[in-house]
Enzyme design. Structure first.
Site, short mmCIF file in Angstrom:
data_model
loop_
_atom_site.label_atom_id
_atom_site.label_comp_id
_atom_site.label_asym_id
_atom_site.label_seq_id
_atom_site.Cartn_x
_atom_site.Cartn_y
_atom_site.Cartn_z
CG ASP A 283 -2.02 -0.98 1.20
OD1 ASP A 283 -2.00 -1.84 0.30
OD2 ASP A 283 -2.91 -0.90 2.06
CG HIS A 427 2.27 -0.03 4.30
ND1 HIS A 427 1.99 -0.96 5.28
CD2 HIS A 427 1.14 0.71 4.14
CE1 HIS A 427 0.74 -0.78 5.71
NE2 HIS A 427 0.20 0.23 5.04
NI NI Z 1 -2.60 3.03 3.46
#
Ligand code: NI
Length: 471
Positions: A283, A427
């Site tokens: 992400d 991430h």
């Molecule tokens: Ni996020």
């Protein structure tokens, strides 16, 4: 095209150009062949040739045998196996004919020499002239083959592709007139058959006239060499669009476009009902300093992942998102600027969703079908807007907390707890996460997992549906 059939007493075959005068203007709409062909012996060939440097990916294939006096070179073009097989096949057949002649090499005084040149090149067209000179003893025979190839459509082009139906009549008239005027006992019927079959050598001279060539012995006695006949006619009516493109490729050659590299081999189809599947997701990117390194790792490991990107980051680094798609990863939306959508007005949510989707489509050419709400924050309002916008919601089942620990070992440990059907949240904006990925892949592979995208895991995501994993 032919093998040597008739012993020849002449010292060698001479290429002749049976060229026509400029035609008188006529009222008929069709192309007008020359009425009075004249005979012009040429030193070698009237075919206009062009530099081979414009053909990227050009190599050559050689057959050399000093003892047997074989020297054969033909061109090859990367990425065009059918073209290459034709070019190599000409050489191999000629060499086989020569070897079968039984007078091979120094003692038999035989030799064969095959050479080539480029007749034309454009973005999607290439033409080659292959010339074989074969002498199994006291005589020689010339065989000239032209190979024109459309690299976009991946097909070979012959005289029939170059000439309109009306133009073909003009070609036949030119050829038969020239043969009758200058050749003793020409094989006119044979010439017409060869023309109708699209077999003759074809190209253009420096003036842009269509040239049609026959091998020695094909339509005339060997002493006439390999006749080459120029067709004097208006190219606009003589030639098809393809023929005109070939003429332009000869008179004004352009670079042949490099074939695009083959697409990355798709991972073998995975059945997640049978195999242990896991979807790695990343992400908040793309991150300028981190995502390229992650993509390098995934490429090396042949793992496809899913990226939930932020529209603002996509706008800043469109090439990174394009690379994600090009390398087989899935790209979903993670909003434009990462707000908690549940705290926004519906209008503001719609704007976040639409702006991010447009940025992804613009950068990749692909409209995302998955949306991951920032923080996983969703409610009926958010769900409804996403459904209306055509998105399925992709949540997760394993949170590695990589953003919090910033510790590669802990990220590996957390990801390794995935169960079959898991969606793992990470991430790609943290270097420690990228550091962890080789270990995450190794740990899950050791347990027998295969890596899939979220859409592959859930199978055809439906707008309005929510996916946390498949267990
Ligand atoms: Ni996020």
């Amino acid at each position: 095209m032919k093998s040597l059939r008739v012993p020849l007493l002449a010292a060698g075959a001479v290429l002749l150009l049976l060229a026509g005068c400029a035609p008188e203007p006529q009222e008929s709409a069709g192309p007008t062949p020359s009425a009075e062909p004249t005979l012009d012996p040429l030193p070698l060939s009237a075919f206009q040739t062009v530099p081979s440097a414009d053909i990227h990916g050009l190599t050559t294939r050689s057959v050399d045998d000093e003892t047997a006096r074989i020297h054969a070179v033909v061109p090859q073009v990367d990425g065009h196996p059918e073209l290459n097989a034709t070019l190599a096949g000409f050489s191999d057949a000629q060499v086989a004919d020569y070897r079968a002649s039984g007078r091979v090499g120094g003692d038999g005084h035989g030799f064969i020499s095959i050479s080539w040149s480029t007749l034309g090149s454009s973005a999607s067209l290439v033409g080659f002239l292959l010339s074989s000179e074969m002498s199994p003893g006291a005589s020689t025979a010339d065989t000239e083959k032209t190979v024109w190839y459309d690299t976009k459509q991946k097909r070979q082009l012959t005289l029939r592709d170059f000439v309109t139906p009306a133009g073909m009549e003009a070609v036949i008239r030119s050829v038969t007139q020239a043969l009758r005027a200058h050749v003793l006992s020409p094989d006119v019927d044979g010439a017409e058959q060869i023309l109708a079959g699209g077999e003759p050598a074809v190209g253009f001279d420096a003036r842009g006239r269509l040239l049609v060539g026959f091998d020695s012995y094909q339509v005339a006695a060997g002493s006439y060499g390999a006749p080459l006949i120029a067709v004097d006619a208006d190219p606009a009516s003589l030639l098809t669009p393809i023929g005109q493109a070939a003429r332009t490729a000869t008179l004004d050659p352009k670079e042949l476009e490099v074939p695009p590299p083959p697409p990355p081999a798709p991972n073998p189809p995975v059945d997640c009902h049978v195999q242990k599947c896991v979807a790695l997701t990343f992400d908040d990117g793309p991150g300028k300093g981190t995502t390229p390194r992650l993509l390098d790792i995934l490429k090396r490991e042949k793992v496809h992942a899913t990226f939930f990107v932020l529209g603002a980051q996509v706008q800043a680094h469109p090439q990174l998102v394009a690379r994600e798609v090009k390398e087989g990863h899935e790209v979903g939306s993670h909003s434009w600027s990462h707000p908690q959508l549940t705290s926004l007005t519906p209008t503001a949510v719609r704007e976040e969703v639409e702006k991010a989707g447009a940025a992804i489509l613009n950068a990749t050419g692909v409209k995302p079908v998955l949306f991951r709400p920032p923080y996983g924050a969703r409610n009926a309002m958010v769900d409804g807007i996403l459904k209306d916008a055509g998105y399925a919601e992709a949540l997760w089942s394993v949170d590695t907390l990589d953003w919090k620990t910033r510790d590669a070992a802990k990220t590996v440990e957390a990801a390794a707890k995935a169960k079959p059907g898991a969606i793992v949240l990470m991430h790609d904006i943290h270097a420690t996460t990228v550091d962890a990925v080789p270990g995450v892949i190794a740990a899950l592979r050791a347990k027998g997992y295969v890596f899939v995208t979220v859409s592959e895991l859930v199978g055809d995501p439906k707008p309005g549906a929510r996916y946390f994993g498949t267990y």
